[in-house]
Design an enzyme around this catalytic site. Structure first.
Site, PDB file in Angstrom:
ATOM      1  N   ASP A 215       0.843  -1.205   0.000  1.00 44.73           N
ATOM      2  CA  ASP A 215       0.000   0.000   0.000  1.00 44.73           C
ATOM      3  C   ASP A 215       0.877   1.255   0.000  1.00 44.73           C
ATOM      4  O   ASP A 215       0.367   2.379  -0.036  1.00 44.73           O
ATOM      5  CB  ASP A 215      -1.026  -0.010   1.147  1.00 44.73           C
ATOM      6  CG  ASP A 215      -0.393  -0.058   2.516  1.00 44.73           C
ATOM      7  OD1 ASP A 215       0.848  -0.115   2.611  1.00 44.73           O
ATOM      8  OD2 ASP A 215      -1.156  -0.055   3.513  1.00 44.73           O
ATOM      9  N   SER A 216       2.214   1.059  -0.026  1.00 46.07           N
ATOM     10  CA  SER A 216       3.129   2.183  -0.309  1.00 46.07           C
ATOM     11  C   SER A 216       2.769   2.823  -1.645  1.00 46.07           C
ATOM     12  O   SER A 216       3.163   3.961  -1.917  1.00 46.07           O
ATOM     13  CB  SER A 216       4.577   1.688  -0.348  1.00 46.07           C
ATOM     14  OG  SER A 216       4.700   0.556  -1.188  1.00 46.07           O
TER      15      SER A 216
ATOM     16  N   ASP B  36      -0.927  -6.326  -0.061  1.00 45.31           N
ATOM     17  CA  ASP B  36      -1.268  -5.667   1.209  1.00 45.31           C
ATOM     18  C   ASP B  36      -2.769  -5.493   1.380  1.00 45.31           C
ATOM     19  O   ASP B  36      -3.451  -5.022   0.455  1.00 45.31           O
ATOM     20  CB  ASP B  36      -0.664  -4.249   1.214  1.00 45.31           C
ATOM     21  CG  ASP B  36       0.608  -4.167   2.034  1.00 45.31           C
ATOM     22  OD1 ASP B  36       0.916  -5.114   2.771  1.00 45.31           O
ATOM     23  OD2 ASP B  36       1.289  -3.127   1.913  1.00 45.31           O
TER      24      ASP B  36
ATOM     25  N   LYS C 288      -0.769  -9.540   3.242  1.00 48.91           N
ATOM     26  CA  LYS C 288      -0.037  -8.971   4.391  1.00 48.91           C
ATOM     27  C   LYS C 288      -0.951  -8.017   5.142  1.00 48.91           C
ATOM     28  O   LYS C 288      -1.700  -7.254   4.509  1.00 48.91           O
ATOM     29  CB  LYS C 288       1.230  -8.240   3.909  1.00 48.91           C
ATOM     30  CG  LYS C 288       2.004  -7.543   5.036  1.00 48.91           C
ATOM     31  CD  LYS C 288       3.422  -7.147   4.621  1.00 48.91           C
ATOM     32  CE  LYS C 288       3.496  -5.866   3.842  1.00 48.91           C
ATOM     33  NZ  LYS C 288       3.019  -4.671   4.564  1.00 48.91           N
TER      34      LYS C 288
ATOM     35  N   GLU D 149       9.602  -3.573  10.254  1.00 45.22           N
ATOM     36  CA  GLU D 149       9.944  -2.275   9.658  1.00 45.22           C
ATOM     37  C   GLU D 149      10.438  -1.295  10.715  1.00 45.22           C
ATOM     38  O   GLU D 149       9.773  -1.075  11.742  1.00 45.22           O
ATOM     39  CB  GLU D 149       8.710  -1.693   8.944  1.00 45.22           C
ATOM     40  CG  GLU D 149       9.005  -0.328   8.316  1.00 45.22           C
ATOM     41  CD  GLU D 149       7.975   0.104   7.283  1.00 45.22           C
ATOM     42  OE1 GLU D 149       7.049  -0.680   6.963  1.00 45.22           O
ATOM     43  OE2 GLU D 149       8.103   1.238   6.788  1.00 45.22           O
TER      44      GLU D 149
END
Ligand code: KIV
EC number: 2.1.2.11
Length: 269
Positions: A45-46, A84, A112, A181
């Site tokens: 979703d970046s 995602d 994810k 992360e």
């Protein structure tokens, strides 16, 4: 490269063979990465930041991720693709199952989601229903407003211990992979050592079972925020600026030439 599966990733962890993961959002880059040895592609979703130009990932919808998963899958049938689940698409077990199913039908091999122990029931149900799950702990970008910015997580011992407990809960629920992360390297190692599933780090040092990077960050072309921890492998100048300046100049010159030729032809007739 042959088909990558969860078994391949487990074998890589067992043999201390590092897993390479990159984000991709379209067929061309997905194929390029796969053909060059990348084992895992994340439709992250970046994309809300690097494709859509948002300040965070919160505006991304499940339909966005499904669309880009379809594009990525079209790049190769052999890719191992993680998709995602976006912000607020997994706040109940039934929403989680419905939205995860949409991403699997779009071509994902695994989904994810971000968060710890509270996801236990959802992950257990997904796994029972045949949907493989990747967890995500540390700086989970969908919670950026709770954290008050994109900040390193797990520095204090109580927070570090909570993250280790969360990681164990995710594994116990059935998660088969875990992204860590922006946490201290020592904590990433503690979590990696505590689990039997592979860990993939981003801004978490070099002691995880693999690394993941956002493709726009690694080539230095993100429109907005680039995390400090993200290694940039080539300069914007080399990859984009000079070639595109040359292209623009060539196109303008060709256009000018074509215009001149047609004017001359018109005058001569
Ligand atoms: O959305 C994404 O690209 C991610 C990576 C930063 C791991 O979740």
């Amino acid at each position: 490269m042959s088909k990558i599966t969860v078994s391949t990733l487990n074998k890589m962890k067992a043999e201390n063979n590092k897993i390479t993961a990159l984000t991709a959002y379209d067929a061309s880059f997905a194929k390029l990465f796969h053909d060059n040895g990348v084992e895992v592609i994340l439709v992250g979703d970046s994309l809300g930041m690097v494709l859509q130009g948002g300040d965070d990932t919160l505006g991304v919808t499940n339909q966005d991720i499904a669309y880009h998963t379809r594009c990525v899958r079209a790049g190769s049938r052999e890719l191992f693709v993680i998709a995602d689940l976006p912000f607020m698409t997994y706040s109940s077990v039934s929403d989680t199952c419905k939205n995860a199913a949409e991403l699997m039908r779009a071509g994902a091999n695994m989904i994810k989601l971000e968060g710890g122990e509270w996801l236990y029931e959802s992950i257990k149900t997904l796994t029972q229903q045949g949907i493989p799950v990747c967890g995500h702990l540390g700086l989970t970008p969908q919670s950026v407003h709770v954290f008050g910015g994109f900040k390193i997580q797990g520095r204090e011992e109580d927070k570090a211990q909570k993250m280790i407990d969360d990681a164990k809960a995710l594994e116990a629920a059935g998660a088969q992979l875990l992204v860590l992360e922006c946490i201290p390297s020592a904590l990433a190692k503690r979590i990696t050592d505590a689990l039997s599933i592979p860990t993939i780090g981003i801004g978490a040092g070099s002691l995880t079972d693999g690394q993941i990077l956002v493709m726009h960050d690694l080539v230095g072309i993100s429109a907005g925020y680039i995390p400090k921890f993200s290694k940039t492998f080539c300069s914007k100048q080399a990859i984009c600026l000079q070639p595109f300046k040359n292209i623009v100049q060539t196109l303008k010159a060709v256009h000018f030439l074509a215009l001149n030729t047609s004017l001359n032809n018109a005058v001569n007739h």
